[in-house]
Write an enzyme that holds these catalytic residues in place. Structure first.
Site, PDB file in Angstrom:
ATOM      1  N   ASP C 226       0.870  -1.462   0.401  1.00  0.00           N
ATOM      2  CA  ASP C 226      -0.228   0.142  -0.470  1.00  0.00           C
ATOM      3  C   ASP C 226       1.004   1.324  -0.219  1.00  0.00           C
ATOM      4  OD1 ASP C 226      -2.302  -1.898  -0.080  1.00  0.00           O
ATOM      5  OD2 ASP C 226      -2.637  -1.417   2.433  1.00  0.00           O
ATOM      6  N   GLU C 227       1.960   1.577  -0.272  1.00  0.00           N
ATOM      7  CA  GLU C 227       3.446   2.313  -0.189  1.00  0.00           C
ATOM      8  C   GLU C 227       3.005   2.756  -1.697  1.00  0.00           C
ATOM      9  OE1 GLU C 227       4.200   4.047   1.850  1.00  0.00           O
ATOM     10  OE2 GLU C 227       3.276   3.475   3.068  1.00  0.00           O
TER      11      GLU C 227
END
Lengths: 290, 290, 290, 290
Positions: C226-227
């Site tokens: 999720d980065e």
């Protein structure tokens, strides 16, 4: 868990909330949602109440006769719906498939609480879409000469399929006043932010005007074209980089979403239409208890 | 036309709406707005009712003792506000003036129904802004060593000016738990879309992360930094063309609007805070009856 | 009308636009779109140029060798794409069908300029959706024990089907670093407004936190969960009336739209990823030339 | 760091980007931003280029004569602005102060790169606002009989104060064609989402129509009332709960923001007006290079 929903409107006076809530409580009703609005200009009281049928000491068939005398004392307009009575939708289409697919898929996923037993098209293109999902498709082409006959055929199908609501999903025909007089429950999607760009080719006209935002509008259909009471609208930002084709593409997402929201709001009995009295100066408007 | 507003919450049970509406009707109350919410997870009933005082057969001083016995039967938490009791706001600032100007101008235009007799700054820069509008300004600089003393001075001023609500308008200091225990009615504006980018320098961090949308959040202040119940949020689209300075500039419009909305919602008694019970697993949340 | 698109990034210096535009003009190129961005913090020049192949005096196979020497003088990273080279997408799914349907229907309507020859699911549920549209479906269930083997099978399929881009359409599995090292072109849809609520169950956590707006984020997948660099985000307003189920329903519309926009932007060669150099302090970010 | 910005439009042809970029490079110009748009319908090329003056080997006074011969070869319309030439704004007002305050405060905070030496009102109410900020206020009341004379007085003031741009900040008068012929650089804020609700009382009409979204539009003023090229628009959601007074209140935030954005875009030389040629069928439109 089944619920009942009362939609009611009448001239505003003291004690309306108390009397309605009392009636429900006296029959063991547990209120899940209560929302009320007073239109000061129209002098109208409008209310939506939803309560659990479980524990209520009236049966479905007893509820309406039991409530009628109370409503009569207010001279109210009202309707009561049961959440486990699944309504039946007919979708009218022409050639564009995006709203048709969207409504069917939302119905399949449980997002639209209804059945869709019937699709009517004035062209044949979308027959296979309906059939893929096991929905009957009737092809009723329309010309100025055949319009009256074909609308009669449409009305017969609506009766035959016991349809409660017609959704115009990019249906490129205007329904006649005669049709609407016989079947008034019709929601349409218009591909502009009404009242901007009523009528035909709104994306082309939006492009020419150079607007920076486009929209879509879902409304109940009335005899005044694109003037029916608005249920839902939404918009999206555009720029000089967007061609007419881009506006159409971006608009399709709006059309899908705005139409689906309006259909769902209608089916959840969240929309009350009012207004249009001679002295209020209002158009027909909606209260949306969302 | 003066009104009274009841905000009430209690464990959900049957008949609550009926009993409250009955009590109002029995005293001649004309309900202007009634809105109710049931939080199924928390098992809570939450309601806001606003009625006209004109025609109500209890005086302001009789209302609260008259309602208390009914509320006791539900074991409810409740408050009643009168629209003609004008509340008093203190604004806390540091150096940035945009939220301060915004709140003062909205108050002057009648948009924020309150008076603003006091501005407290930990810097001196905004004294002239307050004075231009005839508002007293107290400069209370804060260092780690002086914080306890200066917070005591702040609290004394709040008492002296009979303040009902503190608004942190870009106040770059954290209020201590001791302060909040003594004066809990505090609204803050945080310049991010919480819970994204809590803490310091959210615009810089938003830039580094490359988000496509930035936001602002107004919340009640609690002892857990940036974790207080959210009253209002809004967002704006950004792109790679926006530098950190652009994010700050765009964000300022959000901060102004979101903070002003939250203050107005609070003053109109539209916000109920609830939650945080051990078994609900919820944070402190708000119901905003807008 | 076929076009070529150059995406290029290099350290900023004078004359870059002139040299690139000159090279195009010297070969008879008619520029349709040129967009340029300078990231002052990273010291980087980033550009997208699209020109007509009709009238250009280099063939497709000559273009890349002809441009390479110029690019070398800037020490640039660059790629050139031809609009008539139709890329091939594999969609990874689990059980939720809304993004899968959405991508297929947009592809069918011409909105997504690609083909979709392959759907891979770690469950069997969506096989019939793929088959309805004549798309091959491979069911590769994944457990911690079989993950390595099954990812090898996935990679083999990507090679066999000559896939250019993998789209995770609500694929409830994390791709391993080993997978991403071998196939890095992966777009995911995350059902929150990242960096708020990374990881699992974002709607539940948004409900608990009481946010007033929810979002969705499409990003390239990297080894940091999720980065990855964000391509597109959008949001929708919610209230206390929305249950977790309502957040999920509203979020599905966001997921569909945000993912589709990101896939389209990628396929139109509008996205450049950059950043992450040690001294810039930036995350991996995108420039989206829209 | 001073910059120069070229805004240019001409009939589209090959090599325009190359020739303009070459000219800049040949004089040592470092391009900071270059953005280009081709309107395929109008057959027009439109471009904005901003470059550093530091290191450029032409002085301000040499730039225009040096570029003119190149522009002549394209038969282009063009203008060059220098970022350190601070433009001068006159604000026209009536009685409402929110846009006036907003523009002044943004100018004071550096957000609007200009000076505001002059406010002209057809009423006296806002004189003190201008004076508080040290700005001259001229009260020129207007009746049908005095309009011609007073517009002459306005024009004389614009000349005396060397005004570059007039901003109509809720100025409730229509400027005559004669005025606009002599001073065409005028930006207006209209309190509706044009082309919806042109003319007077848009909030009242929006209320009556029952729209679910209201908007505001900033546009250049032309002789066709509310038909001038749109620079910026924005919208906000409303509901049946919003009275006309609420629409006005919510709209004021839109008016402020949309007008300020338009003024800033104009001052940053990001807006190009084009269109209206007989055969394009387009209205006057804007390209906004944001």
């Amino acid at each position: 868990m089944a619920t009942a929903t009362l939609l009611i409107s009448c001239l505003d006076r003291k004690g309306l909330v108390a009397k309605i809530a009392d009636w429900l409580f006296s029959h063991g009703g547990n209120i899940l949602h209560a929302d009320q609005h007073t239109d000061a200009i129209a002098g109208l009281f409008l209310m939506r109440v939803e309560w659990e049928l479980d524990g209520f000491n009236l049966t479905r068939s007893e509820i309406i006769p039991a409530f009628a005398p109370l409503a009569e004392t207010f001279d109210a307009q009202w309707e009561i719906h049961f959440s486990d009575h699944v309504r039946r939708i007919a979708i009218f289409v022409t050639k564009q498939d995006h709203c048709l697919y969207d409504l069917i898929l939302r119905q399949r996923s449980g997002e639209i609480p209804a059945t869709i037993p019937l699709v009517i098209g004035n062209h044949a293109e979308l027959e296979s879409v309906a059939h893929n999902f096991g929905i009957n498709y009737h092809h009723l082409p329309i010309t100025p000469e055949t319009k009256e006959v074909q609308e009669a055929a449409q009305l017969a199908l609506l009766q035959q399929y016991k349809i409660d609501l017609v959704v115009l999903a990019k249906y490129m025909q205007v329904l006649s006043p005669a049709f609407l007089a016989k079947f008034p429950q019709v929601i349409n999607i218009h591909h502009s932010f009404l009242p901007a760009f009523p009528g035909a080719n709104p994306y082309q006209r939006a492009y020419k005007r150079g607007v920076k935002i486009i929209g879509a509008t879902a409304h109940y259909v009335t005899q005044d074209l694109d003037e029916g009471p608005i249920v839902e609208q939404d918009v999206i930002r555009v720029s000089h980089r967007d061609s007419v084709a881009d506006l159409i593409r971006k608009g399709k997402d709006l059309e899908r979403i705005v139409l689906a929201r309006a259909v769902r709001l209608h089916l959840e009995n969240r929309v009350l239409v009012y207004g249009s009295s001679a002295n209020s100066g209002l158009n027909l408007r909606t209260v949306v208890f969302d």
